[in-house]
Design an enzyme around this catalytic site. Structure first.
Site, short mmCIF file in Angstrom:
data_model
loop_
_atom_site.label_atom_id
_atom_site.label_comp_id
_atom_site.label_asym_id
_atom_site.label_seq_id
_atom_site.Cartn_x
_atom_site.Cartn_y
_atom_site.Cartn_z
N HIS A 21 -26.13 -35.48 -14.76
CA HIS A 21 -26.01 -34.13 -15.28
C HIS A 21 -26.30 -34.15 -16.77
CE1 HIS A 21 -22.81 -33.39 -11.89
NE2 HIS A 21 -24.01 -33.61 -11.42
N ASN A 22 -27.52 -34.51 -17.12
CA ASN A 22 -27.94 -34.48 -18.52
C ASN A 22 -28.41 -33.06 -18.83
OD1 ASN A 22 -29.03 -36.96 -16.88
ND2 ASN A 22 -28.43 -37.77 -18.85
#
Lengths: 589, 247
Positions: free
Chosen positions: A515-516
């Site tokens: 979840h960048n």
């Protein structure tokens, strides 16, 4: 001499969730669309066969579905005082590659952000005052509201056949759902997955503590489901190989199982695989994207003119391609000037293991988003006065399938190898569950993306450089969530618990989440953001940047629901507004 | 004009490298023909040859790995030891193949030591790292005529591994002992718990020990079977032990 292709109306750089969604919407509007994907064609019967899909070594530990880092990777460091070194091996996040992108190996966790998450700066300033948002915490409002996105969240949930229980229907709180969520226009398309033992025990414990547990919304179909495009998903079989794996059963929503059977039949759509976009081409005045240059599968350079250019790769690739193409002003953390690479954020996670003596949990029975969750401590669902942080996260159990190389928790005091380890794992494996916390990461002045000065990819181009660490806000918040998780764990009544706080600096080694976020953020003005609320570049109106690249900071929910909703929201505006006045900004600066 | 033009010379060499990796063999362009599918192209994994000798390890290396793996997962009635599970053979085959060669890893220099949070920074892919580290351990223990690891007493072996894991063994400037311990322990766990098709987890015994059901596909009957023992024996991708020739 570069080959020059005939022009197309729109080109998608990358063909995962956002590329497939946008291509489907724009071809419906009559456009001629080309998607360029650097990885392989992949589909269920050929690449995700149930004859061998349940292979922990091959798919997770040997990374068969993920990006090949020998081709390119990024460099990493915790702060600007360190020398960034290459991420030589995948760990903390698992980048995708190939048709479907990381949406092939995701869990299927579909969330909506809270209405207040989308106004993180103004909401927190209003409720807690200036002191709650220090100068270095560079959070912003998204520039788009929950009400703007609601129809598009709904559209994605119905595309995927999400299994869940609404907690808020048009403002009326519903028993059994999440009472903290924003209002929904209608119920989920499918009922929740069946809840195994550990999740039921968690739900009872959470209720006894006065919290509000509910089944995690899952893009793992709880029953056969035909979506609005006419594509049918099969019921999930709880095989336990979902996260980090591809689904062999057409049960987990992906571009392959929801959109491609329709999109791939359209004559107005072309997909090129094994072709890598090297740069976005620009007009001499820098105000128009004229197309892209890519290498085809034979290694030949091809110029592809396009009326509209969409960055629809993973966020890290989107940002890198902007920087490599010289588009936008790179962010400088010393001055705070520049926008490309600004406000990179991630997620902070922790866990509590609960060990039972007398309860057989069969933890290998699982699905990617099979969970019992509480949002009592997510976002601003609780009063943060005096806590020393803003933001929050969900706390709950996700029974994704306890593949044993990855999952063999042992209690405090037991070493990680040797006879004592062996006896403990033999005793506890079937009787252990894990409560996870999944927390927000606020944007910080020192966390950013730029190009690395030293390391190059296979073509000799600079790698992306990530400078990132958790700040006090994240650690205080995560410790708070972990303490809540420990309360749940104790209330579950097991033999013992083990509390795993997230300590120290961000570490690239252990898997955390893919979840960048951030780097080409959206907002309500061109000084503070790269795109407007329609993901349209302020400076280059025919360039759109899709994906979590747009998030000004990362709330405590998984990103894909919002990533998809933003893509649909953009597609709708393009169809209604942009195509009538091409090359014009849809929001006046 | 891009500020970072592609280096044509690098590209020519790199292109050959990049595209030498097997593609699907499919046409690279798809237009209007529906979802592409080609029969008989699925990629079933290759089972390792359990009968052949070590392909990667020298006899000295094998002696170390067998002894170290046995301390990590010792023999006792609870379940198989690392040796009984075939972990060294598993690791040998892994290191002889793509994993050992690091074909998916970024292995360009310059190499630096880095912080713990920067992860794998060895200048070799896993095969070379094992080889260099095992040699460095041999040299370290052999100083002053010391016995090699595999000839030492169990308590002595355990103490050494514990020191190695704690970063207390200096193996010279090239080999980070703590990083090597992490790699070795990870590889041992992989061999113990992976599908038997790769040579470890012999007879599915590690899965039986903990109760993992293996490569099963439909678990729907067991979701609501609260507190009930799972009724089926584990299976692997290649089936059950009874289906395979005696090794």
């Amino acid at each position: 001499m570069a080959i020059r292709n005939p022009p197309v109306d729109a080109v998608m750089i990358g063909f995962g969730w956002t590329g497939a969604i946008m291509a489907q919407e724009l071809t419906d509007a009559g456009l001629n669309v080309l998607a360029i994907e650097r990885g392989d064609w992949r589909d269920t019967p050929t690449d995700f066969s149930p004859a061998y899909a349940q292979d922990e070594l091959r798919y997770y530990w040997r990374h068969e579905l993920f990006q090949r880092l020998n081709h390119d990777t990024l460099t990493i460091r915790n702060n600007a005082g360190q020398t960034a070194l290459p991420m030589r091996q995948l760990g903390s996040f698992l980048l995708g590659s190939g048709v479907g992108g990381a949406g092939v190996h995701w869990n299927g966790q579909v969330w909506r952000f809270l209405p207040s998450d989308l106004k993180a700066r103004s909401h927190n300033l209003q409720r807690y005052g200036k002191a709650a948002v220090p100068d270095d915490m560079t959070i912003q409002d998204f520039g788009v509201s929950y009400d703007d996105l609601e129809p598009w969240y709904d559209k994605f949930e119905y595309l995927c056949g999400v299994s869940g229980k609404a907690g808020n229907l048009k403002g009326a709180i519903q028993a059994g759902g999440d009472p903290f969520e924003g209002p929904r226009s209608r119920e989920y398309p499918n009922p929740p997955l069946e809840m195994p033992y550990a999740l039921t025990l968690f739900g009872q414990a959470a209720t006894s503590l006065g919290r509000h547990p509910f089944p995690h919304p899952a893009a793992n179909a709880s029953r056969a489901y035909t979506n609005p495009l006419g594509v049918t998903l099969g019921p999930c079989t709880y095989c336990g190989f979902c996260e980090k794996y591809a689904c062999g059963d057409y049960s987990k929503a992906s571009a392959q199982t929801t959109i491609l059977p329709v999109l791939m039949r359209k004559k107005s759509f072309t997909l090129r695989t094994n072709c890598e976009v090297l740069k976005i081409n620009m007009s001499a005045d820098g105000k128009t994207a004229t197309g892209v240059t890519y290498l085809d599968e034979k290694g030949q350079e091809v110029e592809q003119p396009a009326e509209m250019v969409f960055l629809s790769a993973y966020i890290l690739h989107n940002v890198r391609l902007l920087l490599l193409s010289g588009i936008g002003k790179p962010y400088d953390p010393n001055t705070g000037e520049g926008i490309v690479g600004k406000n990179y954020a991630y997620q902070i996670t922790s866990s509590v293991n609960v060990f039972f003596n007398d309860k057989i949990l069969n933890p290998f029975v699982g699905a990617g988003a099979l969970g019992m969750i509480t949002n009592d401590f997510n976002g601003d669902n609780f009063d943060h006065a005096g806590l020393g942080f803003i933001g929050g996260g969900y706390v709950g159990i996700l029974q994704t399938g306890a593949r044993p190389i990855e999952t063999h928790a042992t209690p405090d005091g037991v070493p990680t190898w040797g006879l004592a380890w062996k006896k403990a794992i033999a005793r506890d494996y079937l009787k252990t569950t894990t409560i996870a916390t999944h927390g927000a990461v606020m944007a910080h002045r020192g966390n950013y993306l730029d190009l690395d000065p030293t390391y190059k990819d296979v073509y000799g181009r600079p790698l992306l450089r990530m400078t990132f660490d958790y700040t006090d806000n994240e650690h205080r918040m995560s410790d708070y969530l972990t303490d809540r998780a420990a309360e749940y764990g104790k209330a579950m009544g097991g033999r013992e618990i083990k509390t795993n706080y997230r300590k120290g600096s961000w570490d690239v080694v252990p898997y955390q989440t893919t979840h960048n976020t951030g780097g080409a953020i959206m907002g309500d003005n061109p000084r503070d953001s790269f795109t407007n609320k329609y993901l349209q570049s302020w400076d280059v109106p025919n360039l759109f940047v899709l994906g979590a690249t747009a998030f000004p900071q990362n709330p405590g929910y998984n990103p894909t629901g919002t990533v998809a909703a933003l893509a649909y929201h953009a597609a709708d505006a393009i169809k209604r507004q942009y195509l009538k006045a091409p090359h014009q900004p849809m929001v006046q600066a | 004009m891009s500020p970072f033009p592609v280096d044509r010379r690098t590209l020519l060499g790199a292109g050959a490298l990049a595209f030498a990796v097997p593609l699907t063999g499919a046409a690279a362009q798809f237009r209007g023909d529906g979802v592409f599918w080609s029969p008989n192209t699925s990629s079933y994994p290759t089972a390792v040859d359990l009968k052949a000798n070590y392909q990667f390890f020298t006899s000295d290396e094998a002696a170390f790995v067998e002894a170290a793996a046995l301390r990590m997962i010792p023999a006792d009635p609870t379940g198989p030891s690392a040796l009984e599970a075939g972990v060294p053979l598993f690791l040998d085959r892994q290191l002889a193949g793509d994993y050992g060669k690091g074909t998916r890893l970024y292995m360009r220099g310059p190499f630096g030591k880095g912080t713990d949070t920067q992860g794998y920074q060895a200048k070799w892919p896993p095969a070379g790292f094992h080889r260099a580290a095992i040699k460095a351990i041999g040299d370290h223990l052999g100083q002053g005529g010391g016995a090699p690891f595999h000839k030492r007493a169990e308590a002595d072996q355990d103490a050494f591994l514990k020191d190695l894991s704690g970063g207390k063994v200096d193996l010279g400037s090239d080999v980070d002992g703590k990083a090597y311990f992490k790699l070795l322990l990870q590889n041992v766990m992989e061999g113990y718990f992976s599908d038997p098709i790769y040579g470890g987890n012999r007879n599915l015994a590690a899965w039986k020990m903990i109760g993992f059901s293996g490569a099963r596909y439909d678990q729907r009957p067991y979701v609501l079977a609260y507190n009930k023992p799972y009724p089926l024996p584990p299976v692997g991708i290649g089936g059950r032990p009874a289906w395979t020739a005696k090794g």
